[in-house]
Write a protein that holds these residues in place. Structure first.
Motif, mmCIF file in Angstrom:
data_model
loop_
_atom_site.group_PDB
_atom_site.id
_atom_site.type_symbol
_atom_site.label_atom_id
_atom_site.label_comp_id
_atom_site.label_asym_id
_atom_site.label_seq_id
_atom_site.Cartn_x
_atom_site.Cartn_y
_atom_site.Cartn_z
ATOM 1 N N UNK A 72 9.981 -1.062 9.117
ATOM 2 C CA UNK A 72 9.836 -1.267 6.925
ATOM 3 C C UNK A 72 9.672 -0.406 6.078
ATOM 4 N N UNK A 73 8.420 0.503 6.738
ATOM 5 C CA UNK A 73 7.664 0.547 5.108
ATOM 6 C C UNK A 73 8.901 2.005 5.597
ATOM 7 N N UNK A 74 10.183 2.845 5.958
ATOM 8 C CA UNK A 74 11.029 3.499 5.570
ATOM 9 C C UNK A 74 11.865 2.768 4.675
ATOM 10 N N UNK A 75 12.183 1.399 4.534
ATOM 11 C CA UNK A 75 12.873 0.923 4.071
ATOM 12 C C UNK A 75 12.373 -0.005 2.795
ATOM 13 N N UNK A 76 10.827 -0.214 2.792
ATOM 14 C CA UNK A 76 10.389 -0.085 1.523
ATOM 15 C C UNK A 76 10.084 0.661 0.676
ATOM 16 N N UNK A 77 9.518 2.138 1.112
ATOM 17 C CA UNK A 77 9.915 2.901 -0.085
ATOM 18 C C UNK A 77 11.259 3.048 -0.722
ATOM 19 N N UNK A 78 12.442 2.705 -0.709
ATOM 20 C CA UNK A 78 13.657 2.813 -0.569
ATOM 21 C C UNK A 78 13.445 1.507 -1.732
ATOM 22 N N UNK A 106 0.877 -1.348 0.315
ATOM 23 C CA UNK A 106 -0.474 -0.201 -0.067
ATOM 24 C C UNK A 106 1.078 1.221 0.280
ATOM 25 N N UNK A 107 2.064 1.193 0.229
ATOM 26 C CA UNK A 107 3.456 2.592 0.136
ATOM 27 C C UNK A 107 3.113 2.594 -1.052
ATOM 28 N N UNK A 108 4.350 3.835 -1.417
ATOM 29 C CA UNK A 108 4.639 3.711 -2.834
ATOM 30 C C UNK A 108 3.610 3.950 -3.738
ATOM 31 N N UNK A 109 4.393 4.172 -5.484
ATOM 32 C CA UNK A 109 3.422 4.820 -5.768
ATOM 33 C C UNK A 109 2.707 3.335 -7.404
ATOM 34 N N UNK A 158 -6.924 3.466 2.606
ATOM 35 C CA UNK A 158 -5.466 4.123 3.612
ATOM 36 C C UNK A 158 -5.702 5.389 3.349
ATOM 37 N N UNK A 159 -5.159 5.577 4.402
ATOM 38 C CA UNK A 159 -4.210 7.190 4.033
ATOM 39 C C UNK A 159 -3.267 7.579 4.832
ATOM 40 N N UNK A 160 -2.733 6.515 5.677
ATOM 41 C CA UNK A 160 -1.600 6.202 6.556
ATOM 42 C C UNK A 160 -0.666 4.717 6.815
ATOM 43 N N UNK A 183 2.966 5.287 9.712
ATOM 44 C CA UNK A 183 3.746 6.320 9.083
ATOM 45 C C UNK A 183 3.332 7.329 7.888
ATOM 46 N N UNK A 184 3.641 7.040 6.858
ATOM 47 C CA UNK A 184 4.260 7.817 5.565
ATOM 48 C C UNK A 184 2.367 7.963 4.968
#
Lengths: 759, 313
Positions: free
Chosen positions: B295-301, B50-53, B150-152, B155-156
């Motif tokens: 983990x979310x921070x890492x995944x969007x990388x 659900x994260x990223x574009x 999902x909005x967040x 934390x992203x």
């Protein structure tokens, strides 16, 4: 003049937000229109779960052309001044006129703003409204950036007049405006176009949508009460629920269902709460027995089987819910009848506050305090203590775990079931009161004792660990607790020495720290570094030679002796300081005085009057304090009272000045034999009379009489000042007069500290 | 519920129909994640995707465990192990509500006879640092699904927004099949040679796990495991992006997230054992959330998280 119709069509809007959203839409759009010069005759907003609708009638077709004339600098003014003027007016030099005035040639700008067509203005205003709509919570969807309460699907925006309807074109993040909307999601899917508000509402109704929430609510109430009446029953009124349900449906269909016989023995509050909270059902009552026997649910559609499937489904869901409730009720009753102490014991494992111990610790404190308070409020100490021990037992019950809003009420049922005195059972319910300014104050002595003990323990406890309310932050509702104490005392006319009781409460808090956390860390222990919930423990005896280590599975407080404690948990040891009893009590009393000011201000008593009374002895007896304040307030409303204050202040000022100047205190020895004027002698006599009334009245705490006597001094005091010069060359006479003023001061100050009064 | 020829006859038929329906609507039908999770949301196909574009469309069954809900198989609808059906589509399509209603029809809910309602229910997961707005969907007064935009997550802010559908399969199936106790529900076709009920398959395991969850699980071991998972997660994420062996840029978001899931489940077990106090609870939830965020921070990388090699420049 055209009419405007706007509909914002979205996915389901939370029921609780709809009313406000309709109001906001109307306010934001009409304000925007009027600001742009578009006045209108009338406007109204409507909401359904899927739409916000606004109709504006009699709107101007164009905003009027405006003409504004601005006077500028003189024609020969410096270039800079003229440039500034032109820039402000948005004109060039040859567009402004030069006019002769008595002050010479002056520049004038005539700014003409041509009117704009309504559609243009509407599109701007509506877009701004949508983009800045004050939803309590809004969201994005898909790939867009637009925010709305739930995805916004379409915008209907048309202007209509005799000639027909015209679309107001606009585009908000890809949603283009149109003249179409949709009917009921299931009963009339598909879209249709509309030409006016009348056309819109009529077509909606044909498409199974009742636009007006008031009409839906009325229909629901009408059909529900009719259905109930036909069975000889009545619907339990609930305006909040009615509004909510009306916001969940576009086409309300009332269905009345049965509650299984198995569940009819549940307390009516349990049935009502379970049905309302979980299912949004209305309760239907038998007026003869008062029992809840049926329910009303409101479906959002008609069906071929007249709602039979829907009703069967709802009855089934309700049965499952009530089976839970019944299971809780029966289990709870079994516990209540055998031994309610099981519940209070279970509260040992429930944290009240990490620094204030468990709910069980708290209950022990409240019980001890209720016992102390009992004689003051006229309750039997044993009963008050027992009531306090049981008052929160229902927090362990399954029913209250499921429905927290039933706390207290269930306690009453269960305590009654346990065979205890009705007064003890009542305290379980009533000790939470008063909860708000409009909540009733309990009057039964046992309930009052427990209610006071509960609130005082909370206040003293949080004061001890220095968790006082600050600014807008009051997470433990301590202001409400203090107001509760104030109302309990005043409305029951209870005379309580607050300081003494607060000291008692603080001692109980400390004892509870010591008894439940009977370990302490010798200084060495902490200095050696205490890690990870391993603590040096040496029991109560600090001289024990060999400390040993203990591991705590659960976080707890450790009493370190003196005023220090430590919170141990999650691998951390956090020492914190306890406030000394004296500090707690003084500070708490000041807090109560503050709360009292707020409370009395609402009753029209000025803060300076309360200050004048707080400055008097026994100011920790709040009931006495309020009596004094009320009497003073009444006195000051009279002409004599108001003027007496002036006389008193004059006397006090002269006296204070003289005392400062002479370096002595004039407090004694005024003698009528040195009086020279009639007025002086009259004042002596008046003071004698007043004193003879005030002193016994004050002893009786009869403030009304005392203050009336004090106010009667106004005339002689005024006359005295009129006729008499205090400062004369004759020192004996002067001293005597100062001592006379001192009698005024002393007598008045014995009633209230009038120096605190404004004006 | 009234029986019509179109009504499914077993629990598994409902699952199969959902799988088929969402497959025809273009979802990748995934298999359950192979770890213990509390809900379908924890599957990386939801949490991380659900994260990223990057666009995403997935549907899957997720066995879920909630140790505190164990009732030894006796409660008609409470289980410590149950199934959720999960759909996640990013960006959320404009007709997601219609797609969802279509799925109800596919499993035998006749829209002409039932009362379907979207009732406000905002979703928040303190352990995942996630929230969204949506509804619980009611069928004749019963909650049959959760529907969330999902909005967040972690934390992203979600850009674009994912639409998430969660079906509580047992409850939904019980309603459709007209069963009052979950253990009586036919799991396979009741007309078959060897008919199996839900109870045939799960009654015993519910008892076994309830006993272990509530009374036996070794809390000292669990406490250690929690700390180990936490340490491992942080270690994994602390490593350099470039793998020294292959020279490739490999950010290990998924292995790290596995440790986060593990910590979360261990916390649930500790909770069931009753060794977590109210105060500690918040602290533990905060620790899991911190892992989820990292983990979310890492995944969007990562590429799946929308990172492009150009971003490195």
């Amino acid at each position: 003049m055209p009419d405007l119709l706007i509909e914002l069509f979205s996915e389901e809007i939370p029921a609780r937000m709809q009313k406000r959203a309709g109001e906001d839409l109307q306010k934001l759009v009409t304000n925007g229109l009027v600001e742009a010069g578009l006045t209108y005759a009338s406007a109204a907003a409507f909401t359904t779960p899927r739409r916000l609708t606004l109709t504006v009638e009699g709107l101007l077709a164009n905003s009027p052309t405006t003409r504004e004339e601005r006077k500028g600098p003189k024609a020969d003014a410096p270039e800079k001044a003229i440039e500034g003027f032109l820039r402000g007016a948005g004109l060039t030099r040859d567009q402004v006129e030069t006019r002769e005035t008595p002050k010479g040639n002056v520049l004038f700008a005539v700014i003409e703003k041509p009117g704009r067509p309504a559609a243009e203005i509407i599109a701007e205003v509506l877009e701004t409204t949508i983009r800045n709509f004050p939803w309590p919570k809004s969201m994005r969807w898909g790939s867009g950036a637009l925010k709305w309460v739930r995805p916004l699907h379409s915008i209907l925006c048309i202007l209509s007049d005799e000639a027909g309807a015209t679309l107001v074109p606009m585009d908000v993040d890809g949603i283009t405006s149109g003249d179409t909307t949709q009917g009921h999601r299931f009963m009339a899917p598909g879209s249709f176009s509309v030409v006016s508000f009348e056309d819109y509402t009529a077509k909606l109704k044909r498409s199974f949508v009742v636009l007006d929430p008031a009409e839906r609510a009325q229909a629901i109430w009408h059909d529900a009460t009719n259905a109930a009446f036909a069975s000889g029953l009545e619907v339990v009124e609930d305006a909040g629920l009615l509004a909510e349900v009306a916001g969940l449906v576009e086409w309300p269909v009332v269905l009345m269902g049965k509650i299984g016989n198995d569940f009819l023995g549940l307390p009516p509050e349990v049935l009502q709460t379970s049905m309302k909270e979980h299912q949004k059902f209305f309760s239907v009552r038998n007026p003869k027995t008062g029992r809840i026997e049926r329910f009303v649910t409101v479906a959002n559609r008609e069906t071929a089987d007249n709602g039979a499937t829907i009703l069967a489904g709802n009855e089934k869901v309700l049965s499952a819910r009530l089976a839970d409730a019944k299971f809780f009720w029966e289990n709870d009753l079994r516990v209540a009848k055998s031994d309610m102490n099981v519940w209070t014991q279970a509260l040992e494992n429930v944290t009240f506050h990490n620094k204030l111990g468990s709910q069980a610790d708290r209950i022990n404190r409240i019980a001890a305090l209720a016992r102390e308070l009992a004689p003051v409020v006229g309750a039997d100490p044993d009963m008050a203590e027992e009531a306090a021990r049981l008052a929160k037992a229902d927090l362990s019950s399954e029913m209250v775990y499921e429905f927290p809003e039933l706390q207290g009420l269930m306690g009453r049922y269960y305590t009654e079931a346990s065979g205890r005195d009705a007064a003890i059972a009542a305290a379980a319910q009533e000790h939470y009161s008063p909860l708000g300014p409009s909540d009733e104050v309990p009057t039964a002595p046992v309930s009052v004792a427990v209610a006071l003990a509960d609130k005082l323990d909370t206040l003293t406890g949080f004061w001890a660990i220095d968790e006082k309310p600050t600014g807008s932050k009051d997470p433990f509702a301590l202001r409400r607790a203090a107001l509760g104490v104030i109302r309990l005392l005043l409305e029951n006319d209870i005379r309580l020495h607050f300081e003494r009781m607060a000291i008692e409460a603080a001692h109980i808090v400390y004892e509870s720290f010591e008894s439940s956390f009977n370990v302490f860390i010798p200084d060495g222990g902490r200095k050696q570094g205490v890690k990870d919930s391993q603590l040096v423990m040496s029991g109560y005896d600090r001289n024990e030679v060999e400390p040993h280590y203990v591991t705590f599975e659960k976080p707890r407080n450790l009493y370190l002796g003196d005023d220090e404690m430590a919170f141990v948990g999650g691998g951390e040891v956090v020492p914190f300081e306890l406030k000394r009893t004296k500090v707690i009590v003084e500070d708490l009393l000041a807090f109560f005085h503050d709360r009292l000011k707020v409370y009395l201000r609402d009753q029209g008593i000025r803060h300076d009057i309360i200050d004048a009374c707080i400055a008097m002895p026994q100011n920790d007896d709040l009931t006495l304090l309020v009596k004094r304040a009320k009497a003073l307030s009444e006195t000051l409303k009279t002409d004599d009272g108001e003027n007496l204050i002036q006389g008193f202040k004059r006397a006090n000022n002269i006296l204070t000045q003289a005392e400062t100047q002479d370096g002595v205190e004039y407090s004694y020895g005024a003698d009528v034999k040195f009086a020279e004027t009639e007025e002086e002698r009259a004042l002596f006599a008046a003071l004698d009379t007043a004193e003879a009334e005030i002193t016994p009245a004050m002893a009786e705490q009869d403030f009304t009489t005392a203050m009336a006597a004090m106010a009667s001094l106004r005339t002689p005091i005024d006359a005295f000042f009129e006729a008499t010069q205090i400062n004369t060359d004759n020192q004996t006479v002067r001293r005597n007069r100062l001592n006379l003023l001192s009698r005024i001061r002393t007598l008045c100050l014995s009633v209230a500290d009038l120096t605190k009064i404004d004006g | 519920m009234s029986q019509t020829p179109d009504t499914p006859r077993s629990f598994q038929e409902i699952i199969l129909r959902l799988q088929t329906y969402w497959a025809t609507k273009g979802c990748a039908v995934l298999q359950p994640y192979d770890m213990e999770v509390g809900a379908g949301t924890f599957h990386p196909a939801t949490t991380l995707r659900s994260l990223g574009t990057q666009p995403w469309a997935a549907a899957y069954v997720q066995p879920s465990r909630r140790p505190t809900d164990g009732r030894y198989g006796e409660n008609p609808n409470r289980l410590q192990h149950y199934y959720q059906y999960q759909v996640l589509i990013k960006p959320s399509p404009p007709d997601l509500q219609e797609l969802y209603l279509g799925s109800l029809q596919a499993i035998g809910v006749d829209m002409a006879l039932h009362d379907i309602r979207f009732v406000e229910d905002d979703w928040e997961s303190p352990t995942l640092g996630a929230w969204g707005l949506g509804w619980e969907v009611w069928c004749d007064g019963m909650e049959v699904s959760q529907f969330t935009y999902f909005q967040q997550v972690g934390g992203h802010d979600c850009h674009p927004v994912s639409g998430e559908l969660t079906y509580g399969l047992e409850r939904l199936a019980m309603y459709i099949l007209g069963v009052d106790h979950v253990m009586d529900m036919p799991f396979n076709d009741p007309q078959t040679a060897i008919p199996l009920s839900y109870g045939d398959i799960f009654k015993q395991t519910e008892e076994e796990y309830a006993r272990w969850n509530f009374d036996v699980a070794n809390t000292d071991v669990l406490l250690d495991q929690f700390k180990e998972a936490e340490a491992e997660c942080e270690k994994i994420l602390g490593l350099a992006h470039e793998d020294p062996k292959t020279g490739k840029r490999i950010i290990m978001a998924h292995p790290a997230y596995d440790q986060c899931i593990k910590a979360s489940h261990i916390f649930n077990l500790l909770d069931a054992r009753g060794v977590i106090s109210v105060t500690e609870r918040q602290a533990y939830i905060g620790r899991v959330r911190a892992l989820a965020k990292q983990c979310a921070d890492a995944f969007v990388q990562t590429r799946a998280g929308g990172w492009q090699p150009e971003d490195a420049a």
